[in-house]
Design an enzyme around this catalytic site. Sequence first.
Site, mmCIF file in Angstrom:
data_model
loop_
_atom_site.group_PDB
_atom_site.id
_atom_site.type_symbol
_atom_site.label_atom_id
_atom_site.label_comp_id
_atom_site.label_asym_id
_atom_site.label_seq_id
_atom_site.Cartn_x
_atom_site.Cartn_y
_atom_site.Cartn_z
ATOM 1 N N ARG A 125 0.623 -1.218 -0.124
ATOM 2 C CA ARG A 125 0.078 0.074 0.164
ATOM 3 C C ARG A 125 0.937 1.307 0.017
ATOM 4 N NH1 ARG A 125 -3.221 -2.937 3.753
ATOM 5 N NH2 ARG A 125 -4.776 -3.915 2.795
ATOM 6 N N LYS A 147 3.405 12.199 -10.291
ATOM 7 C CA LYS A 147 2.756 11.152 -11.125
ATOM 8 C C LYS A 147 3.637 9.870 -11.205
ATOM 9 C CE LYS A 147 0.621 14.384 -14.257
ATOM 10 N NZ LYS A 147 -0.014 14.201 -15.555
ATOM 11 N N GLU A 189 10.900 20.401 -23.579
ATOM 12 C CA GLU A 189 10.085 20.729 -22.394
ATOM 13 C C GLU A 189 10.612 21.675 -21.634
ATOM 14 O OE1 GLU A 189 7.482 18.821 -21.687
ATOM 15 O OE2 GLU A 189 7.603 17.027 -22.710
ATOM 16 N N LYS A 233 7.997 23.708 -12.606
ATOM 17 C CA LYS A 233 7.122 22.706 -12.550
ATOM 18 C C LYS A 233 6.505 22.416 -10.981
ATOM 19 C CE LYS A 233 5.558 18.288 -13.446
ATOM 20 N NZ LYS A 233 5.782 17.039 -14.226
ATOM 21 N N GLU A 243 -4.331 18.143 -10.947
ATOM 22 C CA GLU A 243 -4.453 18.394 -12.484
ATOM 23 C C GLU A 243 -6.019 18.781 -12.742
ATOM 24 O OE1 GLU A 243 -3.713 15.682 -15.925
ATOM 25 O OE2 GLU A 243 -1.786 16.728 -15.574
ATOM 26 N N ARG A 247 -2.557 23.138 -13.773
ATOM 27 C CA ARG A 247 -1.656 22.249 -14.391
ATOM 28 C C ARG A 247 -1.696 21.720 -15.607
ATOM 29 N NH1 ARG A 247 0.600 17.207 -10.128
ATOM 30 N NH2 ARG A 247 1.751 16.133 -11.929
ATOM 31 N N ASN A 251 0.478 21.244 -20.258
ATOM 32 C CA ASN A 251 -0.049 20.442 -21.468
ATOM 33 C C ASN A 251 0.279 21.410 -22.790
ATOM 34 O OD1 ASN A 251 -0.700 18.018 -20.626
ATOM 35 N ND2 ASN A 251 -2.597 18.658 -19.894
ATOM 36 N N HIS A 254 0.984 19.859 -26.034
ATOM 37 C CA HIS A 254 0.915 18.460 -25.929
ATOM 38 C C HIS A 254 -0.336 17.785 -26.476
ATOM 39 C CE1 HIS A 254 4.493 18.670 -23.278
ATOM 40 N NE2 HIS A 254 4.244 17.332 -23.134
ATOM 41 N N HIS A 258 0.407 14.791 -28.640
ATOM 42 C CA HIS A 258 -0.044 13.346 -28.116
ATOM 43 C C HIS A 258 -1.019 12.769 -29.713
ATOM 44 C CE1 HIS A 258 -0.134 14.357 -23.726
ATOM 45 N NE2 HIS A 258 1.160 13.833 -24.196
ATOM 46 N N HIS A 270 9.158 12.101 -28.239
ATOM 47 C CA HIS A 270 8.314 12.992 -27.681
ATOM 48 C C HIS A 270 8.606 14.313 -27.722
ATOM 49 C CE1 HIS A 270 5.470 14.277 -24.572
ATOM 50 N NE2 HIS A 270 6.169 14.858 -24.081
HETATM 51 N N1 LIG Z 1 5.236 11.129 -14.374
HETATM 52 C C1 LIG Z 1 5.197 12.378 -14.920
HETATM 53 O O1 LIG Z 1 5.083 13.478 -14.615
HETATM 54 C C2 LIG Z 1 5.798 12.463 -16.586
HETATM 55 C C3 LIG Z 1 6.322 13.412 -17.209
HETATM 56 C C4 LIG Z 1 6.868 13.583 -18.443
HETATM 57 C C5 LIG Z 1 7.056 12.218 -19.290
HETATM 58 N N2 LIG Z 1 6.627 11.008 -18.268
HETATM 59 C C6 LIG Z 1 6.902 9.624 -18.885
HETATM 60 O O2 LIG Z 1 8.380 9.759 -19.002
HETATM 61 C C7 LIG Z 1 8.696 8.687 -20.093
HETATM 62 C C8 LIG Z 1 9.747 9.178 -21.129
HETATM 63 O O3 LIG Z 1 10.895 9.397 -20.504
HETATM 64 P P1 LIG Z 1 12.176 9.745 -21.206
HETATM 65 O O4 LIG Z 1 12.225 10.624 -22.373
HETATM 66 O O5 LIG Z 1 13.259 9.772 -19.907
HETATM 67 O O6 LIG Z 1 12.543 8.225 -21.778
HETATM 68 P P2 LIG Z 1 13.274 6.786 -21.159
HETATM 69 O O7 LIG Z 1 12.952 6.684 -19.816
HETATM 70 O O8 LIG Z 1 12.918 5.720 -22.036
HETATM 71 O O9 LIG Z 1 14.790 7.069 -21.592
HETATM 72 C C9 LIG Z 1 14.967 7.158 -22.913
HETATM 73 C C10 LIG Z 1 16.242 6.406 -23.399
HETATM 74 O O10 LIG Z 1 17.545 7.069 -22.671
HETATM 75 C C11 LIG Z 1 18.107 6.076 -22.062
HETATM 76 N N3 LIG Z 1 18.752 6.705 -20.656
HETATM 77 C C12 LIG Z 1 18.320 7.035 -19.660
HETATM 78 N N4 LIG Z 1 19.186 7.676 -18.978
HETATM 79 C C13 LIG Z 1 20.549 7.544 -19.531
HETATM 80 C C14 LIG Z 1 21.955 7.808 -19.475
HETATM 81 N N5 LIG Z 1 21.880 8.738 -18.263
HETATM 82 N N6 LIG Z 1 22.644 7.531 -20.157
HETATM 83 C C15 LIG Z 1 22.475 6.926 -21.229
HETATM 84 N N7 LIG Z 1 21.102 6.430 -21.554
HETATM 85 C C16 LIG Z 1 20.118 6.892 -20.779
HETATM 86 C C17 LIG Z 1 17.232 4.899 -21.570
HETATM 87 O O11 LIG Z 1 17.726 3.659 -21.507
HETATM 88 C C18 LIG Z 1 16.270 5.162 -22.631
HETATM 89 O O12 LIG Z 1 16.724 4.177 -24.139
HETATM 90 C C19 LIG Z 1 7.177 8.273 -20.933
HETATM 91 O O13 LIG Z 1 6.738 7.150 -20.329
HETATM 92 C C20 LIG Z 1 6.337 9.305 -20.221
HETATM 93 O O14 LIG Z 1 5.108 9.102 -20.061
HETATM 94 C C21 LIG Z 1 6.187 10.953 -17.104
HETATM 95 ZN ZN LIG Z 2 5.935 16.162 -22.424
#
Ligand SMILES: NC(=O)c1ccc[n+]([C@@H]2O[C@H](COP(=O)([O-])OP(=O)(O)OC[C@H]3O[C@@H](n4cnc5c(N)ncnc54)[C@H](O)[C@@H]3O)[C@@H](O)[C@H]2O)c1
Ligand SMILES: [Zn+2]
Length: 377
Positions: A125, A147, A189, A233, A243, A247, A251, A254, A258, A270
Amino acid sequence: MTARTVGDVAALRDLPLEYPVFVETGALAALGDVVHAFAPAHRIGIIADATVAQAHGDAIRASFGGMRVDLLTVAPGEQEKTRERWAQLTDALFALEFGRDSTIVAIGGGVVCDLAGFVAATFMRGVPIVQVPTTLLAMVDASVGGKTAVDPPAGKNLVGAFHNPKAVLIDPLMLRTLPASVLRAGLAEMIKHGVIADAAYLEAILHALPEIALRGADSEALPSLVANSVRIKAAVVAEDTREDGLRQILNFGHTIAHAIERLVDYQVSHGEAVAVGMVVEGRIAESIGLAKPGLALAIADSVRRAGLPTSIDGLSLRPELRSRVSPLAVVRATRGDKKARGGLVRYALPRQVGEMEAAEGAWSVPVLDEVVERALA
Ligand SMILES: NC(=O)c1ccc[n+]([C@@H]2O[C@H](COP(=O)([O-])OP(=O)(O)OC[C@H]3O[C@@H](n4cnc5c(N)ncnc54)[C@H](O)[C@@H]3O)[C@@H](O)[C@H]2O)c1
Ligand SMILES: [Zn+2]
C-alpha cells in the site's frame, strides 16, 4: 568516486514542495546519504534502467558505501512500462523478502521514474521512493509532481497513482552518457517551461543553447537551467496537485503532440512532437486572437535553435509513417485526447511568451477543429 554526504549538496531553496530536490553536478555521490536522511529503511531496492545501471552502476554502488542495497534492472524503452513489468518487480521485491520497511530508489529516464514510482505507490500500500532522473526530460518533468503510471493496452499512462517522492536527486553529469537526440527531447520541455511561465528563462535557454550543443552534459549553464525548470514545474504542481486547473498549462504543445504520437504508434520522439505541437498551438493562439501575431514565429525560432523540428514535415519519421500525419488525421486524433470534454477539444494556450491564458480559471480554451486544421497546414 567516494560517497558524499547530504550536507555537501545543496537542495533548491524555497521550493513549494514537501520534498527536497537536489540539483548539482556530482550529486550522485550523495545518493546513499540522501536515501539515509530522507527515506531511511531496513531494505533499499534500486530499480534502474539497465543502460543506466551499466553506465553508472559503480558510482551508484559507491554512493551507498557499505549499505546493503538490492538492484533490479529494467530493459530500456517505453514497452517496459507495463502492468506485467510492475507485477514482476513487485514479486521480485517479495522474493527478496522486502516488507513494509522498505525504500525504492528509481534511477532512469521517465519510464523508470513512472514504473518504479508505481511499484512504490502500491507495494504494501505504498513505500517511500527517492527519484534519480537520468534523462533531461525526466529531470525537468517526470521526476517532480508525484505522477506515476504504467501503460495498459488501452493507452499511455492510463493506470497509475499520485505518489510523491521523499527526495529527488538530479546529477546533470549523468547526462554525459545520454544520446544527443534524447537530450534534445528535454530541451523541448524546458522551452515549454519558458513559454508558459517565464520569458526571461526562455531567453536564458536560448543564450545557452550553443554551449549545450557543444558541451552537452558538461555545459556550465545546464545545472541552473534544470533548476529553473524544476522550479517552474514545482510551482505549477504545488498549486494544482491533481490536475484540475493550473496544471493544464504544462500541456502546452501536448494536445497536438499526443495526437501525432498516437497516429504513428509512438514511433516519434516525444520532444520532437512537443516542439511541433508548441509551434502549432502558438499559431492557434494567434488565429483565435488570444496572442499577438509573432508568437508562433518566436516559438518556432526557439525550437529551431534547439535543433528540433518546427513542422510535421520536419519530424524524424520513417517514410511509411508520413502519410499517417495529415492535418485532418491529426485533428481527428486530438479527439482521442483526454482533454476533449464536451464538443470541442480544449487547448492550453499562451497569450505571450511567459503568460498563459487563464480563461477564468479554466486554463484551457475550446478550439474549433477548422482552426486547428488551418494551424497544422
Ligand atoms: N510522471 C510524469 O510527470 C511524467 C512527465 C513526463 C514524462 N513522463 C514519462 O516519461 C517517459 C519518457 O521518459 P524519457 O524521455 O526519459 O525516456 P526513457 O526513460 O525511455 O529514456 C530514454 C532512453 O534513454 C536511456 N537513458 C536514460 N538515462 C540515460 C543516461 N543517463 N545515459 C544513457 N542512456 C540513458 C534509456 O535507457 C532509454 O533508452 C514516458 O513514459 C512519459 O510518459 C512522465
Ligand atoms: Zn512532455
